[in-house]
Design a protein around this motif. Sequence first.
Motif, PDB file in Angstrom:
ATOM      1  N   PHE A   1       0.839  -1.200   0.000  1.00  0.00           N
ATOM      2  CA  PHE A   1       0.000   0.000   0.000  1.00  0.00           C
ATOM      3  C   PHE A   1       0.874   1.250   0.000  1.00  0.00           C
ATOM      4  N   TYR A   2       1.873   1.260   0.860  1.00  0.00           N
ATOM      5  CA  TYR A   2       2.800   2.393   0.953  1.00  0.00           C
ATOM      6  C   TYR A   2       3.491   2.622  -0.390  1.00  0.00           C
ATOM      7  N   GLU A   3       3.966   1.543  -1.008  1.00  0.00           N
ATOM      8  CA  GLU A   3       4.629   1.645  -2.319  1.00  0.00           C
ATOM      9  C   GLU A   3       3.665   2.173  -3.380  1.00  0.00           C
ATOM     10  N   ALA A   4       2.410   1.732  -3.346  1.00  0.00           N
ATOM     11  CA  ALA A   4       1.404   2.200  -4.310  1.00  0.00           C
ATOM     12  C   ALA A   4       1.154   3.699  -4.137  1.00  0.00           C
ATOM     13  N   VAL A   5       1.107   4.152  -2.885  1.00  0.00           N
ATOM     14  CA  VAL A   5       0.897   5.573  -2.607  1.00  0.00           C
ATOM     15  C   VAL A   5       2.077   6.385  -3.130  1.00  0.00           C
ATOM     16  N   ILE A   6       3.283   5.932  -2.854  1.00  0.00           N
ATOM     17  CA  ILE A   6       4.482   6.635  -3.330  1.00  0.00           C
ATOM     18  C   ILE A   6       4.484   6.685  -4.859  1.00  0.00           C
ATOM     19  N   ASP A   7       4.211   5.538  -5.486  1.00  0.00           N
ATOM     20  CA  ASP A   7       4.205   5.469  -6.949  1.00  0.00           C
ATOM     21  C   ASP A   7       3.182   6.431  -7.538  1.00  0.00           C
ATOM     22  N   THR A   8       2.001   6.474  -6.962  1.00  0.00           N
ATOM     23  CA  THR A   8       0.933   7.335  -7.473  1.00  0.00           C
ATOM     24  C   THR A   8       1.226   8.805  -7.219  1.00  0.00           C
ATOM     25  N   ASN A   9       1.861   9.116  -6.102  1.00  0.00           N
ATOM     26  CA  ASN A   9       2.137  10.512  -5.781  1.00  0.00           C
ATOM     27  C   ASN A   9       3.306  11.092  -6.564  1.00  0.00           C
ATOM     28  N   ASN A  10       4.041  10.248  -7.251  1.00  0.00           N
ATOM     29  CA  ASN A  10       5.087  10.743  -8.135  1.00  0.00           C
ATOM     30  C   ASN A  10       4.440  11.136  -9.452  1.00  0.00           C
ATOM     31  N   ALA A  11       3.548  12.111  -9.363  1.00  0.00           N
ATOM     32  CA  ALA A  11       2.713  12.456 -10.507  1.00  0.00           C
ATOM     33  C   ALA A  11       2.822  13.928 -10.870  1.00  0.00           C
ATOM     34  N   ILE A  12       2.643  14.171 -12.137  1.00  0.00           N
ATOM     35  CA  ILE A  12       2.525  15.523 -12.664  1.00  0.00           C
ATOM     36  C   ILE A  12       1.190  15.564 -13.374  1.00  0.00           C
ATOM     37  N   GLU A  13       0.428  16.587 -13.084  1.00  0.00           N
ATOM     38  CA  GLU A  13      -0.885  16.694 -13.703  1.00  0.00           C
ATOM     39  C   GLU A  13      -0.841  17.807 -14.738  1.00  0.00           C
ATOM     40  N   LEU A  14      -1.319  17.503 -15.925  1.00  0.00           N
ATOM     41  CA  LEU A  14      -1.393  18.490 -16.997  1.00  0.00           C
ATOM     42  C   LEU A  14      -2.848  18.805 -17.284  1.00  0.00           C
ATOM     43  N   ASN A  15      -3.161  20.072 -17.348  1.00  0.00           N
ATOM     44  CA  ASN A  15      -4.504  20.471 -17.744  1.00  0.00           C
ATOM     45  C   ASN A  15      -4.480  20.649 -19.256  1.00  0.00           C
ATOM     46  N   LEU A  16      -5.156  19.767 -19.955  1.00  0.00           N
ATOM     47  CA  LEU A  16      -5.160  19.778 -21.420  1.00  0.00           C
ATOM     48  C   LEU A  16      -6.411  20.438 -21.993  1.00  0.00           C
ATOM     49  N   GLN A  17      -7.168  21.088 -21.157  1.00  0.00           N
ATOM     50  CA  GLN A  17      -8.445  21.668 -21.577  1.00  0.00           C
ATOM     51  C   GLN A  17      -8.293  22.615 -22.762  1.00  0.00           C
ATOM     52  N   ASN A  18      -7.304  23.479 -22.735  1.00  0.00           N
ATOM     53  CA  ASN A  18      -7.141  24.467 -23.804  1.00  0.00           C
ATOM     54  C   ASN A  18      -6.034  24.102 -24.787  1.00  0.00           C
ATOM     55  N   ALA A  19      -5.502  22.902 -24.681  1.00  0.00           N
ATOM     56  CA  ALA A  19      -4.427  22.474 -25.578  1.00  0.00           C
ATOM     57  C   ALA A  19      -4.987  22.146 -26.958  1.00  0.00           C
ATOM     58  N   THR A  20      -4.153  22.405 -27.954  1.00  0.00           N
ATOM     59  CA  THR A  20      -4.545  22.039 -29.316  1.00  0.00           C
ATOM     60  C   THR A  20      -4.511  20.515 -29.432  1.00  0.00           C
ATOM     61  N   PRO A  21      -5.195  19.956 -30.413  1.00  0.00           N
ATOM     62  CA  PRO A  21      -5.135  18.493 -30.606  1.00  0.00           C
ATOM     63  C   PRO A  21      -3.701  17.988 -30.744  1.00  0.00           C
ATOM     64  N   ASN A  22      -2.849  18.717 -31.456  1.00  0.00           N
ATOM     65  CA  ASN A  22      -1.450  18.295 -31.614  1.00  0.00           C
ATOM     66  C   ASN A  22      -0.710  18.309 -30.282  1.00  0.00           C
ATOM     67  N   ASN A  23      -0.951  19.325 -29.459  1.00  0.00           N
ATOM     68  CA  ASN A  23      -0.279  19.383 -28.162  1.00  0.00           C
ATOM     69  C   ASN A  23      -0.781  18.296 -27.216  1.00  0.00           C
ATOM     70  N   LYS A  24      -2.065  17.948 -27.314  1.00  0.00           N
ATOM     71  CA  LYS A  24      -2.587  16.841 -26.516  1.00  0.00           C
ATOM     72  C   LYS A  24      -1.874  15.544 -26.893  1.00  0.00           C
ATOM     73  N   MET A  25      -1.753  15.309 -28.190  1.00  0.00           N
ATOM     74  CA  MET A  25      -1.081  14.091 -28.654  1.00  0.00           C
ATOM     75  C   MET A  25       0.389  14.094 -28.236  1.00  0.00           C
ATOM     76  N   LEU A  26       1.040  15.261 -28.293  1.00  0.00           N
ATOM     77  CA  LEU A  26       2.427  15.377 -27.868  1.00  0.00           C
ATOM     78  C   LEU A  26       2.575  15.019 -26.391  1.00  0.00           C
ATOM     79  N   ALA A  27       1.688  15.555 -25.547  1.00  0.00           N
ATOM     80  CA  ALA A  27       1.747  15.276 -24.106  1.00  0.00           C
ATOM     81  C   ALA A  27       1.573  13.790 -23.829  1.00  0.00           C
ATOM     82  N   ILE A  28       0.630  13.178 -24.508  1.00  0.00           N
ATOM     83  CA  ILE A  28       0.363  11.752 -24.304  1.00  0.00           C
ATOM     84  C   ILE A  28       1.535  10.916 -24.804  1.00  0.00           C
ATOM     85  N   SER A  29       2.068  11.268 -25.962  1.00  0.00           N
ATOM     86  CA  SER A  29       3.215  10.536 -26.515  1.00  0.00           C
ATOM     87  C   SER A  29       4.428  10.662 -25.603  1.00  0.00           C
ATOM     88  N   PHE A  30       4.660  11.871 -25.083  1.00  0.00           N
ATOM     89  CA  PHE A  30       5.791  12.089 -24.181  1.00  0.00           C
ATOM     90  C   PHE A  30       5.638  11.254 -22.911  1.00  0.00           C
TER      91      PHE A  30
END
Length: 152
Positions: free
Chosen positions: A98-127
């Motif tokens: 459980f502790y390892e799962a929490v650590i793994d999940t908290n090593n996160a970066i959240e991107l707000n893709l709401q205003n991103a162009t379709p190409n930038n969305k695909m770039l973020a996902i590919s990256f």
Amino acid sequence: MYTRVNKKSTKEVDKLNLIGYNVAIEGSNVSIMLTSVGKFLRKLRIDNGEILKDMAETLGVSSAFLSAVENGKKKMPESWMEKIAEIYSFTDVQANEFYEAVIDTNNAIELNLQNATPNNKMLAISFAREFDSLDDETSKKIFEILKRHKED
């Protein structure tokens, strides 16, 4: 284990938490894998013969909130670390998982893709897909491209 979400366009995917997810887009289908915490909680619930409503009541939250935590749409409250371990009488092995799962999940970066162009969305996902396999040389090249872009 993953959740498959059918969407007409990536426009409808407004906010995407990329850490802890493997994201795949095939035509109009977006597949999003659960976070490590989400996988752990879902497995724990199923192993204990509970439905979502049961675990949610035990934790004092709505089924919708627990579902959002399991699916990575909401972050797990810190208070759940001890509460869940206590309620489910974790062994040392389960507590460590459980502790390892929490650590793994908290090593996160959240991107707000709401205003991103379709190409930038695909770039973020590919990256995000390739991030773990990038060598230092490739990372430096990408960083240099981004620095040059910022200077322009």
